[in-house]
Design a protein around this motif. Sequence first.
Motif, PDB file in Angstrom:
ATOM      1  N   PHE A 279      10.197  -0.844 -12.870  1.00  0.00           N
ATOM      2  CA  PHE A 279       9.077  -0.277 -11.954  1.00  0.00           C
ATOM      3  C   PHE A 279       9.723   0.930 -11.452  1.00  0.00           C
ATOM      4  N   ARG A 280       8.696   1.712 -10.712  1.00  0.00           N
ATOM      5  CA  ARG A 280       9.234   2.803 -10.321  1.00  0.00           C
ATOM      6  C   ARG A 280       8.249   3.420  -8.987  1.00  0.00           C
ATOM      7  N   VAL A 281       8.676   4.463  -8.246  1.00  0.00           N
ATOM      8  CA  VAL A 281       7.917   5.081  -7.207  1.00  0.00           C
ATOM      9  C   VAL A 281       6.950   6.070  -7.733  1.00  0.00           C
ATOM     10  N   GLU A 282       5.812   5.854  -7.011  1.00  0.00           N
ATOM     11  CA  GLU A 282       4.742   6.821  -7.598  1.00  0.00           C
ATOM     12  C   GLU A 282       4.156   7.655  -6.228  1.00  0.00           C
ATOM     13  N   ALA A 283       3.882   8.905  -6.393  1.00  0.00           N
ATOM     14  CA  ALA A 283       3.329   9.521  -5.316  1.00  0.00           C
ATOM     15  C   ALA A 283       1.727   9.695  -5.416  1.00  0.00           C
ATOM     16  N   VAL A 284       1.054   8.943  -4.653  1.00  0.00           N
ATOM     17  CA  VAL A 284      -0.373   8.793  -4.781  1.00  0.00           C
ATOM     18  C   VAL A 284      -0.873   8.436  -3.491  1.00  0.00           C
ATOM     19  N   GLY A 285      -2.180   9.016  -3.306  1.00  0.00           N
ATOM     20  CA  GLY A 285      -3.123   8.525  -2.068  1.00  0.00           C
ATOM     21  C   GLY A 285      -2.581   9.380  -0.909  1.00  0.00           C
ATOM     22  N   GLY A 286      -1.724  10.353  -0.947  1.00  0.00           N
ATOM     23  CA  GLY A 286      -0.975  11.025   0.189  1.00  0.00           C
ATOM     24  C   GLY A 286       0.466  10.139   0.704  1.00  0.00           C
ATOM     25  N   GLY A 287       0.668   9.305  -0.262  1.00  0.00           N
ATOM     26  CA  GLY A 287       1.869   8.303   0.212  1.00  0.00           C
ATOM     27  C   GLY A 287       2.785   8.192  -0.988  1.00  0.00           C
ATOM     28  N   TYR A 288       3.751   7.039  -0.796  1.00  0.00           N
ATOM     29  CA  TYR A 288       4.536   6.563  -2.032  1.00  0.00           C
ATOM     30  C   TYR A 288       4.332   4.986  -2.228  1.00  0.00           C
ATOM     31  N   ARG A 289       4.384   4.698  -3.386  1.00  0.00           N
ATOM     32  CA  ARG A 289       4.189   3.171  -3.621  1.00  0.00           C
ATOM     33  C   ARG A 289       5.040   2.828  -4.935  1.00  0.00           C
ATOM     34  N   LEU A 290       5.351   1.354  -4.904  1.00  0.00           N
ATOM     35  CA  LEU A 290       5.925   0.990  -6.242  1.00  0.00           C
ATOM     36  C   LEU A 290       5.019   0.636  -7.115  1.00  0.00           C
ATOM     37  N   VAL A 291       5.257   0.871  -8.423  1.00  0.00           N
ATOM     38  CA  VAL A 291       4.110   0.666  -9.394  1.00  0.00           C
ATOM     39  C   VAL A 291       5.008   0.380 -10.834  1.00  0.00           C
ATOM     40  N   VAL A 292       4.250  -0.552 -11.416  1.00  0.00           N
ATOM     41  CA  VAL A 292       4.719  -0.896 -12.885  1.00  0.00           C
ATOM     42  C   VAL A 292       3.966   0.296 -13.811  1.00  0.00           C
ATOM     43  N   PRO A 293       5.090   0.580 -14.638  1.00  0.00           N
ATOM     44  CA  PRO A 293       4.500   1.676 -15.561  1.00  0.00           C
ATOM     45  C   PRO A 293       3.408   1.133 -16.427  1.00  0.00           C
ATOM     46  N   PRO A 294       2.480   2.017 -16.931  1.00  0.00           N
ATOM     47  CA  PRO A 294       1.330   1.346 -17.524  1.00  0.00           C
ATOM     48  C   PRO A 294       1.488   0.834 -18.927  1.00  0.00           C
TER      49      PRO A 294
ATOM     50  N   GLU B 115      -6.658   4.503  -6.937  1.00  0.00           N
ATOM     51  CA  GLU B 115      -7.329   3.752  -7.938  1.00  0.00           C
ATOM     52  C   GLU B 115      -7.269   4.869  -9.100  1.00  0.00           C
ATOM     53  N   PHE B 116      -7.461   6.029  -8.898  1.00  0.00           N
ATOM     54  CA  PHE B 116      -7.426   7.088  -9.815  1.00  0.00           C
ATOM     55  C   PHE B 116      -6.228   7.752 -10.209  1.00  0.00           C
ATOM     56  N   GLY B 117      -5.139   7.319  -9.209  1.00  0.00           N
ATOM     57  CA  GLY B 117      -3.776   7.790  -9.739  1.00  0.00           C
ATOM     58  C   GLY B 117      -3.613   9.396  -8.899  1.00  0.00           C
ATOM     59  N   LEU B 118      -4.166   9.846  -8.095  1.00  0.00           N
ATOM     60  CA  LEU B 118      -4.269  10.934  -7.539  1.00  0.00           C
ATOM     61  C   LEU B 118      -3.454  11.137  -6.149  1.00  0.00           C
ATOM     62  N   ASN B 119      -2.668  11.964  -5.956  1.00  0.00           N
ATOM     63  CA  ASN B 119      -2.090  12.216  -4.469  1.00  0.00           C
ATOM     64  C   ASN B 119      -3.099  12.873  -3.517  1.00  0.00           C
ATOM     65  N   SER B 120      -3.903  13.509  -3.807  1.00  0.00           N
ATOM     66  CA  SER B 120      -4.756  14.385  -3.344  1.00  0.00           C
ATOM     67  C   SER B 120      -5.838  14.844  -4.112  1.00  0.00           C
ATOM     68  N   LEU B 121      -6.999  15.341  -3.475  1.00  0.00           N
ATOM     69  CA  LEU B 121      -8.203  15.608  -4.137  1.00  0.00           C
ATOM     70  C   LEU B 121      -8.026  16.976  -4.869  1.00  0.00           C
TER      71      LEU B 121
ATOM     72  N   ARG C 128       0.723  -1.127  -0.011  1.00  0.00           N
ATOM     73  CA  ARG C 128       0.006  -0.014   0.029  1.00  0.00           C
ATOM     74  C   ARG C 128       0.943   1.124  -0.005  1.00  0.00           C
ATOM     75  N   PRO C 129       0.320   2.506  -0.401  1.00  0.00           N
ATOM     76  CA  PRO C 129       1.322   3.904  -0.281  1.00  0.00           C
ATOM     77  C   PRO C 129       1.611   3.912   1.414  1.00  0.00           C
ATOM     78  N   LEU C 130       2.851   4.308   1.408  1.00  0.00           N
ATOM     79  CA  LEU C 130       3.465   4.505   2.799  1.00  0.00           C
ATOM     80  C   LEU C 130       3.392   6.101   2.986  1.00  0.00           C
ATOM     81  N   THR C 131       2.841   6.420   3.839  1.00  0.00           N
ATOM     82  CA  THR C 131       2.745   7.978   4.086  1.00  0.00           C
ATOM     83  C   THR C 131       4.154   8.628   4.527  1.00  0.00           C
ATOM     84  N   LEU C 132       4.336   9.953   4.241  1.00  0.00           N
ATOM     85  CA  LEU C 132       5.636  10.659   4.473  1.00  0.00           C
ATOM     86  C   LEU C 132       5.790  10.247   5.978  1.00  0.00           C
ATOM     87  N   PRO C 133       4.954  10.580   7.069  1.00  0.00           N
ATOM     88  CA  PRO C 133       5.241  10.514   8.255  1.00  0.00           C
ATOM     89  C   PRO C 133       5.601   9.034   8.695  1.00  0.00           C
TER      90      PRO C 133
END
Length: 185
Positions: free
Chosen positions: A63-78, A162-168, A27-32
């Motif tokens: 793969f790479r690191v993506e900032a999403v959902g208020g945190g960071y996760r590893l993702v496979v490029p589309p 799911e929508f690839g957003l870091n915040s609203l 899951r995405p890990l938050t900055l804190p």
Amino acid sequence: MAAPSGLNTAERQVRELLGAALLAAGRPLTLPELVSLLGLDAAGVEALVARYDAALQHLGAGFRVEAVGGGYRLVVPPERAALLSPIMAPPALPSLSGAALEVLAIIAYRQPVTRAEIEAMRGGSASTVLTLQERELVRVAGRSPAVGQPLLYATTARFLIEFGLNSLSELPELDAENFSGLLRG
């Protein structure tokens, strides 16, 4: 033996811990969370994440690191995800219906919002709220002070993921005219 890429042993250990944490979390890990885990300040973590992502891209790691959902996760490029679909699990959920996407858009842009408000904006039923809750895209955010104290709905962290957003704040800007154009009412 010298550390690769000119990193000293301590820097290499922190970078390895970052990579292991991003992989293991699922899951995405938050900055804190990363600040606490890595023992760095927020700016140090952000700089480390940026350097780690650059190193992954330089190595062609796939793969790479993506900032999403208020945190960071590893993702496979589309562009690689389609090739990996036979081995990826679990299978994707069926896509959302047009009505469900309409309701989700209303909630995302107008949250917190009641079911009656959603129905008034759509000019029809908001029964897909239950489907959106089951998929953990929408949650009950409290009760309105209006008569009957109806439930208020808001999006979840999973919605952001799911929508690839870091915040609203990353939602596309819509003025009232464009927003009403998205709806049938």
